[in-house]
Design a protein around this motif. Structure first.
Motif, PDB file in Angstrom:
ATOM      1  N   GLU A  47       0.818  -1.218   0.000  1.00 15.79           N
ATOM      2  CA  GLU A  47       0.000   0.000   0.000  1.00 15.79           C
ATOM      3  C   GLU A  47       0.851   1.267   0.000  1.00 15.79           C
ATOM      4  O   GLU A  47       0.422   2.305  -0.485  1.00 15.79           O
ATOM      5  N   ARG A  49       3.808   1.485  -1.561  1.00 17.88           N
ATOM      6  CA  ARG A  49       4.562   1.574  -2.817  1.00 17.88           C
ATOM      7  C   ARG A  49       3.658   1.502  -4.050  1.00 17.88           C
ATOM      8  O   ARG A  49       4.144   1.372  -5.167  1.00 17.88           O
ATOM      9  N   ILE A  50       2.355   1.600  -3.837  1.00 20.08           N
ATOM     10  CA  ILE A  50       1.390   1.470  -4.930  1.00 20.08           C
ATOM     11  C   ILE A  50       1.623   2.508  -6.026  1.00 20.08           C
ATOM     12  O   ILE A  50       1.350   2.250  -7.209  1.00 20.08           O
ATOM     13  N   GLN A  51       2.182   3.657  -5.672  1.00 21.16           N
ATOM     14  CA  GLN A  51       2.433   4.709  -6.665  1.00 21.16           C
ATOM     15  C   GLN A  51       3.495   4.292  -7.676  1.00 21.16           C
ATOM     16  O   GLN A  51       3.618   4.906  -8.733  1.00 21.16           O
ATOM     17  N   GLU A  52       4.266   3.238  -7.391  1.00 17.80           N
ATOM     18  CA  GLU A  52       5.273   2.745  -8.331  1.00 17.80           C
ATOM     19  C   GLU A  52       4.649   1.933  -9.465  1.00 17.80           C
ATOM     20  O   GLU A  52       5.328   1.619 -10.447  1.00 17.80           O
ATOM     21  N   ASP A  54       1.695   0.953 -12.463  1.00 15.64           N
ATOM     22  CA  ASP A  54       1.025   1.614 -13.576  1.00 15.64           C
ATOM     23  C   ASP A  54      -0.295   0.885 -13.859  1.00 15.64           C
ATOM     24  O   ASP A  54      -0.288  -0.294 -14.205  1.00 15.64           O
ATOM     25  N   LYS A  55      -1.409   1.592 -13.750  1.00 18.06           N
ATOM     26  CA  LYS A  55      -2.719   0.973 -13.951  1.00 18.06           C
ATOM     27  C   LYS A  55      -2.939   0.500 -15.387  1.00 18.06           C
ATOM     28  O   LYS A  55      -3.846  -0.276 -15.645  1.00 18.06           O
ATOM     29  N   ARG A  79      -8.342  -1.354  -6.244  1.00 19.50           N
ATOM     30  CA  ARG A  79      -7.870  -0.005  -6.543  1.00 19.50           C
ATOM     31  C   ARG A  79      -7.715   0.223  -8.040  1.00 19.50           C
ATOM     32  O   ARG A  79      -7.031   1.144  -8.459  1.00 19.50           O
TER      33      ARG A  79
END
Length: 98
Positions: A47, A49-52, A54-55, A79
């Motif tokens: 949670e 490091r989720i910004q690392e 790519d959706k 998410r």
């Protein structure tokens, strides 16, 4: 939740397919061997490091037996991420490790 077997993952790697693999085991577990190119993000840190991630990409989640990776896949799915859980985990992995 989508599932994939370790053999299917290995076949994709052997055919040259580029996969986005996230290993959610702890650092000391990964030292025993990991799938080449897998990114290690321990489940407890996911949670943070989720910004690392790519959706727009699809991720294959891996752990020792498939339980933690299943929890990680559910977390990311909730998410908006595209994820597949590798059932059986590294216990059933017969491919190359590094």
């Amino acid at each position: 939740m989508k599932q994939i077997t370790p053999n299917q993952v290995n076949d994709k790697l052997l055919s040259g397919e580029t996969l986005n693999i996230i290993d959610v085991r702890e650092v000391d577990e990964v030292k025993e061997g990991r799938i080449p190119t897998a990114l290690n993000i321990p489940l407890g840190l996911l949670e943070f490091r989720i910004q690392e991630l790519d959706k727009s990409k699809e991720y294959i989640m891996v752990c020792r037996s498939g339980g933690r990776s299943g929890r990680a896949a559910s977390f990311l799915e909730g998410r908006g991420f595209k994820v597949i859980n590798m059932s059986g985990g590294m216990l059933e992995w017969a491919g190359r490790v590094e």
